[in-house]
Structure formats: structure tokens, C-alpha cells
Design a protein around this motif. Structure first.
Motif, PDB file in Angstrom:
ATOM      1  N   GLU A 152      31.088 -46.905  -0.530  1.00  0.00           N
ATOM      2  CA  GLU A 152      30.671 -48.287  -0.773  1.00  0.00           C
ATOM      3  C   GLU A 152      31.432 -49.282   0.092  1.00  0.00           C
ATOM      4  N   ALA A 153      32.580 -48.868   0.641  1.00  0.00           N
ATOM      5  CA  ALA A 153      33.381 -49.783   1.461  1.00  0.00           C
ATOM      6  C   ALA A 153      32.706 -50.121   2.779  1.00  0.00           C
ATOM      7  N   ILE A 154      31.792 -49.277   3.236  1.00  0.00           N
ATOM      8  CA  ILE A 154      31.160 -49.486   4.542  1.00  0.00           C
ATOM      9  C   ILE A 154      30.135 -50.613   4.426  1.00  0.00           C
ATOM     10  N   ALA A 155      30.439 -51.726   5.108  1.00  0.00           N
ATOM     11  CA  ALA A 155      29.527 -52.870   5.081  1.00  0.00           C
ATOM     12  C   ALA A 155      28.650 -52.921   6.320  1.00  0.00           C
ATOM     13  N   PHE A 156      29.091 -52.253   7.407  1.00  0.00           N
ATOM     14  CA  PHE A 156      28.327 -52.296   8.662  1.00  0.00           C
ATOM     15  C   PHE A 156      28.726 -51.084   9.483  1.00  0.00           C
ATOM     16  N   THR A 157      27.721 -50.440  10.079  1.00  0.00           N
ATOM     17  CA  THR A 157      27.969 -49.330  11.005  1.00  0.00           C
ATOM     18  C   THR A 157      27.213 -49.611  12.286  1.00  0.00           C
ATOM     19  N   GLY A 158      27.927 -49.556  13.409  1.00  0.00           N
ATOM     20  CA  GLY A 158      27.295 -49.777  14.708  1.00  0.00           C
ATOM     21  C   GLY A 158      27.695 -48.698  15.689  1.00  0.00           C
ATOM     22  N   CYS A 159      27.091 -48.718  16.860  1.00  0.00           N
ATOM     23  CA  CYS A 159      27.325 -47.688  17.872  1.00  0.00           C
ATOM     24  C   CYS A 159      27.851 -48.316  19.154  1.00  0.00           C
ATOM     25  N   LEU A 160      28.885 -47.695  19.715  1.00  0.00           N
ATOM     26  CA  LEU A 160      29.379 -48.134  21.017  1.00  0.00           C
ATOM     27  C   LEU A 160      28.488 -47.619  22.137  1.00  0.00           C
ATOM     28  N   ALA A 161      27.893 -46.484  21.942  1.00  0.00           N
ATOM     29  CA  ALA A 161      27.004 -45.913  22.952  1.00  0.00           C
ATOM     30  C   ALA A 161      25.910 -45.149  22.221  1.00  0.00           C
ATOM     31  N   VAL A 162      24.762 -45.726  22.154  1.00  0.00           N
ATOM     32  CA  VAL A 162      23.698 -45.152  21.344  1.00  0.00           C
ATOM     33  C   VAL A 162      23.055 -43.952  22.042  1.00  0.00           C
ATOM     34  N   ASP A 163      23.039 -42.822  21.323  1.00  0.00           N
ATOM     35  CA  ASP A 163      22.316 -41.634  21.768  1.00  0.00           C
ATOM     36  C   ASP A 163      22.595 -41.308  23.233  1.00  0.00           C
ATOM     37  N   TYR A 174      32.809 -54.414  25.115  1.00  0.00           N
ATOM     38  CA  TYR A 174      31.717 -53.733  24.435  1.00  0.00           C
ATOM     39  C   TYR A 174      31.072 -54.715  23.465  1.00  0.00           C
ATOM     40  N   VAL A 175      29.796 -54.534  23.264  1.00  0.00           N
ATOM     41  CA  VAL A 175      29.066 -55.372  22.318  1.00  0.00           C
ATOM     42  C   VAL A 175      28.289 -54.463  21.376  1.00  0.00           C
ATOM     43  N   VAL A 176      28.455 -54.680  20.084  1.00  0.00           N
ATOM     44  CA  VAL A 176      27.697 -53.953  19.072  1.00  0.00           C
ATOM     45  C   VAL A 176      26.934 -54.985  18.264  1.00  0.00           C
ATOM     46  N   ASP A 177      25.626 -55.034  18.461  1.00  0.00           N
ATOM     47  CA  ASP A 177      24.829 -56.050  17.767  1.00  0.00           C
ATOM     48  C   ASP A 177      23.709 -55.459  16.942  1.00  0.00           C
ATOM     49  N   ALA A 178      23.688 -54.145  16.792  1.00  0.00           N
ATOM     50  CA  ALA A 178      22.630 -53.511  16.010  1.00  0.00           C
ATOM     51  C   ALA A 178      23.274 -52.550  15.016  1.00  0.00           C
ATOM     52  N   ALA A 179      22.966 -52.760  13.749  1.00  0.00           N
ATOM     53  CA  ALA A 179      23.511 -51.883  12.711  1.00  0.00           C
ATOM     54  C   ALA A 179      22.666 -50.621  12.605  1.00  0.00           C
ATOM     55  N   THR A 202      32.983 -56.850  20.595  1.00  0.00           N
ATOM     56  CA  THR A 202      32.301 -57.894  19.831  1.00  0.00           C
ATOM     57  C   THR A 202      31.277 -57.238  18.910  1.00  0.00           C
ATOM     58  N   ILE A 203      31.396 -57.524  17.634  1.00  0.00           N
ATOM     59  CA  ILE A 203      30.481 -56.967  16.630  1.00  0.00           C
ATOM     60  C   ILE A 203      29.736 -58.117  15.985  1.00  0.00           C
ATOM     61  N   VAL A 381      21.980 -43.257  38.411  1.00  0.00           N
ATOM     62  CA  VAL A 381      22.887 -42.752  37.365  1.00  0.00           C
ATOM     63  C   VAL A 381      23.791 -43.875  36.864  1.00  0.00           C
ATOM     64  N   ILE A 382      24.310 -44.686  37.787  1.00  0.00           N
ATOM     65  CA  ILE A 382      25.185 -45.799  37.394  1.00  0.00           C
ATOM     66  C   ILE A 382      24.410 -46.833  36.594  1.00  0.00           C
ATOM     67  N   ALA A 383      23.162 -47.088  36.969  1.00  0.00           N
ATOM     68  CA  ALA A 383      22.346 -48.063  36.237  1.00  0.00           C
ATOM     69  C   ALA A 383      22.145 -47.639  34.784  1.00  0.00           C
ATOM     70  N   GLY A 384      22.231 -46.347  34.528  1.00  0.00           N
ATOM     71  CA  GLY A 384      22.098 -45.863  33.150  1.00  0.00           C
ATOM     72  C   GLY A 384      23.273 -46.237  32.274  1.00  0.00           C
ATOM     73  N   THR A 385      24.357 -46.770  32.859  1.00  0.00           N
ATOM     74  CA  THR A 385      25.533 -47.164  32.070  1.00  0.00           C
ATOM     75  C   THR A 385      25.668 -48.676  31.962  1.00  0.00           C
ATOM     76  N   LEU A 386      24.640 -49.425  32.336  1.00  0.00           N
ATOM     77  CA  LEU A 386      24.694 -50.882  32.179  1.00  0.00           C
ATOM     78  C   LEU A 386      24.834 -51.254  30.705  1.00  0.00           C
ATOM     79  N   MET A 387      25.584 -52.304  30.445  1.00  0.00           N
ATOM     80  CA  MET A 387      25.750 -52.766  29.064  1.00  0.00           C
ATOM     81  C   MET A 387      25.974 -54.274  29.058  1.00  0.00           C
ATOM     82  N   GLU A 388      25.630 -54.893  27.939  1.00  0.00           N
ATOM     83  CA  GLU A 388      25.858 -56.325  27.781  1.00  0.00           C
ATOM     84  C   GLU A 388      27.306 -56.584  27.372  1.00  0.00           C
TER      85      GLU A 388
END
Length: 405
Positions: A152-163, A174-179, A202-203, A381-388
Motif C-alpha cells: 500500500e505504500a507505493i503511490a507511483f511507479t514509473g520507468c527509467l527505460a520502458v521495455d 531522466y524524466v519519468v512522466d508516465a505511471a 524528474t518525476i 542505433v543512437i537515435a533509439g536512445t533519445l530521451m526528454e
């Protein structure tokens, strides 16, 4: 007067009496007999040897001391021995104090700010890795209610690198804006940390009730921080309630587009971040992030433009394309798009306001040209690692080269 006292001989112990009888007369040893014989030869008047008689040894009576006196004497003797040891023995050195050990977390998570606006809490943190060797962190990051029990303590879970199954070197932000409802949805990817790495995280979490929280990542956690009552977003109400009069027209000036600030989750071996500049004097707005490699190697550059649908033309021209993370990467170089001796580029429309080119850039003046490994495919390959990244990542300035450069 007659002395009535008389001396009384002590009685001998029966076992010793016979021995004393044997020792009553002892002849002079032969060595002395020989010496006496020689003496007689030189001194005829010398008398003959005389036998030596031994008197019995008298038994000495021993006075018994009282028990308390014996105990006192023993104590005094013990004290004397201790005092002697203290004087003779060298001073005992104190053992060196054990070094103070403090458990310093390898990953330090420091909360910078956590404002809540219109029900959305933006948590900005600084990540600092200070340990020997490298460490890989899983993708999932949590916002936990302080003092609550799991789960119950978990209020938000996000991913640093999705899938993403690739290992990414920690970058400036790093930006995590999707739970996500389940941390397993974050995939198998992980973040690689090296000693001295510092990054920001940033979360953006919506719907956090007021209270105390902390951020947890790979077993490490931040200090608690408070989420206070939501603050309404600032809006302009200068024209609120005004109604255009008859025949009056209103015009709405379209806001100038601003590109979404981007960086890379992973860099080629030997490359490091150098700068990120937003040039607001240009129209449309342009930004440039530079990563430099080993001496003699070309720079890796991200060139962002606040232009929608910028790469429609090269796609319509039939340039080669690749699907990457749900977006289309296209060859966007000059001419036919082939790599030149000093530049090679691919582009991707990141969102409706951001078109970014990923480029190898040499320096002909310095004799730096592209090598056989600096290909279009390597840029894909490098473009696949772009992030906001946060808006504060790019500083205001000019992307034009300095005079003489």
C-alpha cells in the motif's frame, strides 16, 4: 652457688640418628693425605693427621605464625609484586582506535523540489553515484508513502527505460512522466552507474494526496519530502468577463513553438556530454547538444528544430527509413543523404513541435574526418536512445560557432 641449669641435648629423629653415627668420624680425603705425606717428607716434625669429628646437627624448632599474619604477609607480597611489575614493565600502549566506519549509500538521492500544481506533483531529484566500480540499476522508480506498509505504500511507479533491454549509461537527466501499474512493465533494461556520475531525475506524478513521501530506486531512497495542497495554475485573467462589443474583432496571436529538449540515454564508448544550447534568436527556435569523444574523433550532435512535420520531404523523396521506438528515423543528409567526409545525419520527428537530427560531425580545419564506423546505421542505433530532459537542461545562447572556430 651451684648452677642448677643444665644443657639438654635435643633428641634426634630416629631415621636420622643412624646417619649421624656414620658421619661421626670422617677421614681426611686422599688428596689431603697425599699432601700431608709430602709435607712429612719435608718436615719430619709435622704431626700425624688427625681425624675430623662432626658433631650432630641440632634440630631447629620452627615457630608457627598465626593465620591472619600469614594472610597479611601474602597481600603485602602481592602488592609488592604488582608494584615491581609496574616499575619494570614498559607502559602498555593503547591499541589504535578503530577507524570510524560510516555506511554511505552508493546512490545518493537528494530531493530538490516537489511542487504540486493543479493536482500534479513534479518531483525533481539529484542522483549521485559514489562507489568503487560500476553498478546497474533496474528501470523501476517508486514514490512511496512515508510510514505506510507495503504494497500500500507505493503511490507511483514509473520507468527509467520502458521495455528496453539495453544497458544505458547514466546521463545528465531522466524524466519519468508516465505511471505504470506493474514494475515488470518497465522491461529488462537497466541504468549503468559509474563513480562520479551525477544526474537529475524528474518525476511527474498526478493525484498524490497531501502527506510525506520518499523516492526509491534500486534499494536506495531519498529523504522524506512533503506534498502540500495543490496550487492552481497561474492564468491570465486580464480579459476575464469582457465581452467584445458589436463590430469589435479579436485576434489571437499564435504562441511561438518551442522544441522539446532532448538528450541521449546512452553514449558511444569514450564520449561525454559537452554542452546543450537553446538559440531563441533564431526563427524557428533551434537547439544543439554536443557530445565529444576521444581525440581525433568526430563530435556527436543533436540538432533540434521547433518545426512540425519537418522530415516529410525526405520521406516523400524515398529516403531510407527505419522504425525505431514507434517513430520513423529517416536519412536527412545533404544531396542524396549519403554520409560525407565530415558529416552524416539521420532525423526523427519526435513530437508535433520537435524535429531532431542525430549527426556525426567532423572538423576539416582540425583534420578530423569520419571513419568507416561512423555510418547511418550507427546513428540509427543512437537515435533509439533519445530521451526528454527537463527544460533547464539547455542553456540560452547561440549555436553559431565562435569567431575563428
Amino acid at each position: 652457688m651451684t648452677d642448677q641449669r643444665r644443657e639438654t641435648e635435643p633428641e634426634l629423629v630416629p631415621e636420622l640418628e643412624a646417619r649421624f653415627d656414620e658421619l661421626t668420624a670422617v677421614e681426611v680425603p686422599d688428596v689431603w693425605a697425599a699432601a700431608n705425606a709430602r709435607a712429612r717428607e719435608t718436615d719430619p716434625d709435622r704431626e700425624a693427621p688427625v681425624a675430623v669429628a662432626l658433631a650432630p646437627v641440632r634440630e631447629r624448632r620452627v615457630r608457627r605464625s598465626s593465620p591472619w599474619l600469614t594472610s597479611v604477609a601474602a597481600v603485602i607480597a602481592a602488592i609488592g609484586v604488582i608494584a615491581l611489575i609496574a616499575v619494570v614493565r614498559k607502559p602498555i600502549e593503547e591499541p589504535p582506535a578503530a577507524a570510524t566506519t560510516t555506511t554511505v549509500p552508493a546512490l545518493a538521492i537528494s530531493t530538490l523540489v516537489a511542487p504540486t500544481v493543479d493536482g500534479v506533483t513534479t518531483i525533481e531529484l539529484e542522483l549521485g553515484y559514489d562507489a568503487i566500480g560500476e553498478d546497474a540499476l533496474p528501470n523501476a522508480v517508486y514514490v512511496l508513502r512515508e510510514g505506510a506498509a507495503f504494497p500500500e505504500a507505493i503511490a507511483f511507479t514509473g520507468c527509467l527505460a520502458v521495455d528496453d533491454v539495453q544497458l544505458k549509461l547514466i546521463q545528465p537527466a531522466y524524466v519519468v512522466d508516465a505511471a505504470v501499474g506493474d514494475a515488470t512493465l518497465c522491461g529488462l533494461g537497466s541504468i549503468l552507474l559509474r563513480p562520479g556520475d551525477v544526474s537529475t531525475l524528474t518525476i511527474t506524478a498526478g493525484g498524490l494526496p497531501t502527506g510525506s513521501y520518499r523516492v526509491a530506486l534500486a534499494g536506495w531512497g531519498s529523504e522524506p519530502f512533503d506534498v502540500i495542497a495543490s496550487v492552481p495554475a497561474v492564468t491570465s485573467d486580464s480579459s476575464a468577463g469582457s465581452v467584445p462589443s458589436a463590430g469589435e474583432t479579436t485576434t489571437t496571436e499564435a504562441a511561438a513553438l518551442s522544441f522539446t529538449e532532448l538528450s541521449l540515454q546512452e553514449l558511444p564508448d569514450g564520449y561525454t556530454f559537452e554542452s546543450a544550447v537553446r538559440d531563441s534568436d533564431l526563427d524557428p527556435q533551434v537547439g544543439m547538444a554536443r557530445f565529444v569523444g576521444p581525440e581525433g574523433q568526430p563530435a556527436l550532435v543533436l540538432l533540434s528544430r521547433a518545426i512540425p512535420d519537418f522530415f516529410r520531404t525526405p520521406i516523400d523523396l524515398g529516403r531510407e527509413t527505419w522504425p525505431v521506438n514507434g517513430r520513423t528515423v529517416v536519412v536527412d543528409g545533404e544531396g542524396d543523404g549519403s554520409c560525407l567526409p565530415d558529416v552524416c545525419s539521420v532525423g526523427v520527428q519526435w513530437d508535433d513541435s520537435t524535429a531532431v537530427s542525430v549527426m556525426w560531425m567532423g572538423d576539416p580545419a582540425a583534420g578530423i574526418e569520419l571513419g568507416p564506423e561512423h555510418t547511418l546505421e550507427s546513428l540509427v542505433v543512437i537515435a533509439g536512445t533519445l530521451m526528454e530532459v527537463p527544460d533547464s537542461f539547455y542553456r540560452d545562447g547561440s549555436i553559431a560557432p565562435a569567431d575563428g572556430a
